[in-house]
Design an enzyme around this catalytic site. Structure first.
Site, PDB file in Angstrom:
ATOM      1  N   HIS A  56     -13.307  18.364  11.139  1.00 48.56           N
ATOM      2  CA  HIS A  56     -12.804  17.542  10.084  1.00 48.56           C
ATOM      3  C   HIS A  56     -12.077  18.362   8.760  1.00 48.56           C
ATOM      4  O   HIS A  56     -12.719  19.399   8.346  1.00 48.56           O
ATOM      5  CB  HIS A  56     -14.126  16.785   9.403  1.00 48.56           C
ATOM      6  CG  HIS A  56     -14.900  17.729   9.051  1.00 48.56           C
ATOM      7  ND1 HIS A  56     -16.103  18.403   9.641  1.00 48.56           N
ATOM      8  CD2 HIS A  56     -15.280  18.092   7.702  1.00 48.56           C
ATOM      9  CE1 HIS A  56     -16.880  19.112   8.728  1.00 48.56           C
ATOM     10  NE2 HIS A  56     -16.162  18.992   7.669  1.00 48.56           N
ATOM     11  N   GLY A  57     -11.307  17.842   8.328  1.00 51.32           N
ATOM     12  CA  GLY A  57     -10.258  18.326   7.206  1.00 51.32           C
ATOM     13  C   GLY A  57      -9.663  19.513   7.548  1.00 51.32           C
ATOM     14  O   GLY A  57      -9.064  20.038   6.561  1.00 51.32           O
TER      15      GLY A  57
END
Ligand SMILES: CC(C)(COP(=O)(O)OP(=O)(O)OC[C@H]1O[C@@H](n2cnc3c(N)ncnc32)[C@H](O)[C@@H]1OP(=O)(O)O)[C@@H](O)C(=O)NCCC(=O)NCCS
Length: 233
Positions: free
Chosen positions: A143-144
């Site tokens: 994520h990210g």
């Protein structure tokens, strides 16, 4: 008429065979690609048969095959960029995204053209990957992550959340990167390293924790001295 799409692989070395294997496994799951063969600019390779595929010729072969699907079978970030940019300017080519049937791509993951995801690679959720990236066997991004273009993430790497990998970064086999430890363009992290702090552009870093051991000359095409992460918007 066949619905299969014609494809060629650029390269005839070990990496090209890896990519060919993924395309073959995609076809085993669902007939998708008509593999025409390999391309290599080394004339000595022309006409040879590698892993059951003929080396059809060099880049010039592409003049006669506009609109062909092509995947670059080259493991080095810099070489992959040089080839992709040259072919893009000279020829009418489509660079498909190639995903092994055993790779996992989660929700809200964006992948750029020409990227190759190997068996057991994982792109978990909410992340961006640019063009011509390589996610090797068993590597995980999460994520990210903001992963620019021509990044090579080799087998069994783990990239924690909210990490930026700038253009051309190479992570050696089994590297771990902790959250927020961004890596600057064209830096290489040695196999088995653990990155716990940001690494500037154009270095070789090794160890746990990873520390720079060498400076690399920026590739000719690299933007001049941009601060870490600013290549990405
Ligand atoms: C980091 C790397 C790029 C360095 O290569 P290099 O620039 O030729 O460097 P050298 O081999 O001259 O090594 C320089 C020093 O770093 C050390 N070193 C090299 N790689 C290391 C690593 N992965 N971890 C810890 N130390 C390492 C060497 O032992 C040497 O130490 P010394 O000066 O005390 O003898 C290379 O060793 C590496 O790990 N490449 C990744 C390969 C990979 O994973 N490929 C994926 C294929 S699928």
């Amino acid at each position: 008429m066949s619905d299969l799409k014609n494809i060629v692989i650029f390269g005839s070395g070990g990496w090209a065979r890896e990519v060919l294997g993924i395309v073959e496994m995609i076809n085993r799951q669902s007939a998708t690609w008509n593999i025409l063969g390999l391309l290599d600019d080394d004339p000595k390779q022309h006409g040879s048969v590698i892993a059951g595929q003929t080396v059809l010729g060099g880049s010039d072969w592409l003049y006669e095959h506009p609109g062909i699907n092509l995947v670059i079978g080259i493991g080095s970030s810099i070489t992959r960029k040089q080839i992709a940019e040259r072919l893009m300017v000279q020829f009418d080519i489509v660079f498909p995204i190639i995903i092994h049937p055993l790779a996992y791509v989660g929700p809200r993951v964006s992948l750029g053209e020409g990227s190759v995801l190997h068996a057991y690679s994982v792109a978990t959720v909410d992340l961006q990957m640019g063009r011509h990236n390589l996610l090797n066997v068993g590597a995980m991004v999460s994520h990210g992550n903001r992963i620019a273009d021509y990044v090579s993430i080799h087998p069994h790497c783990n990239v924690s959340g909210d990490v930026t990998l700038c253009e051309g970064v190479e992570l050696g086999t089994g590297t771990d990167v902790i959250q927020g430890a961004n890596i600057g363009s064209y830096s290489i992290v040695g196999a088995g390293s653990v990155v716990v702090k940001p690494i500037e552009a154009c270095c070789v870093a090794v160890g746990a924790p990873a520390k720079p051991i060498k400076r690399l000359a920026p590739p000719m095409f690299a933007p001049a001295a941009v601060p870490l992460g600013s290549e990405l918007s």
